[in-house]
Motif scaffolding. Structure first.
Motif, PDB file in Angstrom:
ATOM      1  N   UNK A 123       0.841  -1.193   0.000  1.00 17.01           N
ATOM      2  CA  UNK A 123       0.000   0.000   0.000  1.00 17.01           C
ATOM      3  C   UNK A 123       0.881   1.248   0.000  1.00 17.01           C
ATOM      4  N   UNK A 124       0.791   2.032  -1.097  1.00 11.84           N
ATOM      5  CA  UNK A 124       1.574   3.248  -1.233  1.00 11.84           C
ATOM      6  C   UNK A 124       0.652   4.406  -1.583  1.00 11.84           C
ATOM      7  N   UNK A 125       0.907   5.562  -0.965  1.00 17.29           N
ATOM      8  CA  UNK A 125       0.152   6.775  -1.239  1.00 17.29           C
ATOM      9  C   UNK A 125       1.111   7.876  -1.670  1.00 17.29           C
ATOM     10  N   UNK A 126       0.574   8.837  -2.418  1.00 20.66           N
ATOM     11  CA  UNK A 126       1.381   9.975  -2.833  1.00 20.66           C
ATOM     12  C   UNK A 126       0.511  11.200  -3.040  1.00 20.66           C
ATOM     13  N   UNK A 127       1.111  12.370  -2.928  1.00 31.66           N
ATOM     14  CA  UNK A 127       0.390  13.618  -3.142  1.00 31.66           C
ATOM     15  C   UNK A 127       1.344  14.641  -3.730  1.00 31.66           C
ATOM     16  N   UNK A 128       0.796  15.516  -4.566  1.00 32.40           N
ATOM     17  CA  UNK A 128       1.618  16.540  -5.202  1.00 32.40           C
ATOM     18  C   UNK A 128       0.781  17.403  -6.113  1.00 32.40           C
ATOM     19  N   UNK A 129       1.365  17.797  -7.253  1.00 26.13           N
ATOM     20  CA  UNK A 129       0.670  18.691  -8.176  1.00 26.13           C
ATOM     21  C   UNK A 129       1.098  18.409  -9.603  1.00 26.13           C
ATOM     22  N   UNK A 145      -1.525   9.915  -5.848  1.00 21.16           N
ATOM     23  CA  UNK A 145      -1.083   8.600  -6.314  1.00 21.16           C
ATOM     24  C   UNK A 145      -1.585   7.529  -5.354  1.00 21.16           C
ATOM     25  N   UNK A 146      -2.061   6.415  -5.921  1.00 20.24           N
ATOM     26  CA  UNK A 146      -2.508   5.270  -5.127  1.00 20.24           C
ATOM     27  C   UNK A 146      -2.000   3.989  -5.751  1.00 20.24           C
ATOM     28  N   UNK A 147      -1.377   3.151  -4.944  1.00 22.33           N
ATOM     29  CA  UNK A 147      -0.911   1.831  -5.387  1.00 22.33           C
ATOM     30  C   UNK A 147      -1.228   0.848  -4.261  1.00 22.33           C
ATOM     31  N   UNK A 148      -2.325   0.112  -4.430  1.00 20.01           N
ATOM     32  CA  UNK A 148      -2.842  -0.732  -3.347  1.00 20.01           C
ATOM     33  C   UNK A 148      -3.051  -2.155  -3.859  1.00 20.01           C
TER      34      UNK A 148
END
Length: 265
Positions: A123-129, A145-148
């Motif tokens: 489970x990986x999360x990400x945030x940005x622009x 970003x979501x990688x689950x």
């Protein structure tokens, strides 16, 4: 964002009405991309590639025309420890009907920056622009970003506002899934083809639908999908001022995408 080493896709959109304006418009969309990861260290990877988009516009009451968007891509993926990471990408190219000589009005530029955090190995999360012309205007948009990896057979991945997909690994050679995409760009229209100076056409297209993925081996795959076009906006600009807006009616497109990437099931 790059999700494969190479890919080619084609989408067919049936003729659709434009509100109460006369006539209908049918669209064909071709996209192709290739990227090469270059691992510098254990935690640092460079990405270099190129992409191309072709939109074939076929109005029923006017001559058909084509819009082209070739671009080069570059980026870096940097890890910090076991959990944190940073990704940055730059795209530079052209977006035009190329009826006039290439100039600064044809230039295409976009930026993506996102920080990631691995909650666990699945489970990986990400945030940005993202800073691009996806909405018609060159403006920043929030990005997630979501990688689950929900289970051994169920996987949800996405990079909003670009795409989200959910896949179920039914058989060794077949995945069942859903996909959503948000595509957009802004193209310069030459004076030679329109009779007007400094004219640009922007589009934004939101789709949702089912897909089948056929795995031919560990590296080659084919997606066959239906794309329900939920939101279809087209807007004309002159000297960066909006002069006309169009909303094509909802429709269901048919698409296929051949892509090359390692099988990760």
């Amino acid at each position: 964002m790059v999700d494969s080493l190479a890919s080619t896709s084609f989408e067919y959109y049936p003729a659709s009405s434009n509100g109460d304006r006369p006539g209908e418009t049918q669209l064909n969309v071709l996209r192709a991309s290739a990227a090469v990861p270059i691992q510098l260290t254990k935690r640092t990877t460079l990405v270099a590639g190129a992409a191309y988009e072709l939109i074939d516009v076929r109005p029923s009451n006017a001559e058909s025309f084509q819009l082209h968007a070739p671009k080069a891509m570059g980026g870096i993926i940097q890890g910090f420890g076991e959990r944190w990471g940073l990704m940055g990408f730059v795209d530079a190219g052209l977006a035009s009907d190329f009826s006039d000589e290439v100039g600064s009005n044809d230039a295409l530029l976009s930026f993506t920056a996102i920080g990631t955090y691995a909650v666990s190995h699945s489970f990986k999360l990400g945030a940005g622009a993202v800073y691009d012309r996806r909405t018609g205007q060159l403006a920043p948009l929030p990005a997630v970003l979501l990688d689950w990896r929900v289970s051994e057979r169920f996987w949800v991945r996405g990079f909003a506002p670009s795409f989200v997909k959910a896949d179920y690994h039914a058989l060794k050679w077949l995945d069942l899934g859903l996909r959503a995409t948000f595509e957009g760009n802004r193209f310069h229209l030459g004076q030679r083809s329109t009779g007007m100076k400094d004219l640009e056409l922007a589009y934004a297209n939101l789709t949702l639908g089912p897909k089948l993925t056929f795995n031919f081996g560990k590296w080659t795959h084919l997606d066959v999908y239906a794309a329900g076009a939920l939101y279809r906006r087209y807007e004309l600009f002159q000297d960066d001022e909006s002069i006309a807006k169009y909303r094509l009616s909802r429709t269901v497109a048919a698409g296929a995408r051949f892509w090359v990437a390692p099988l990760e099931w």
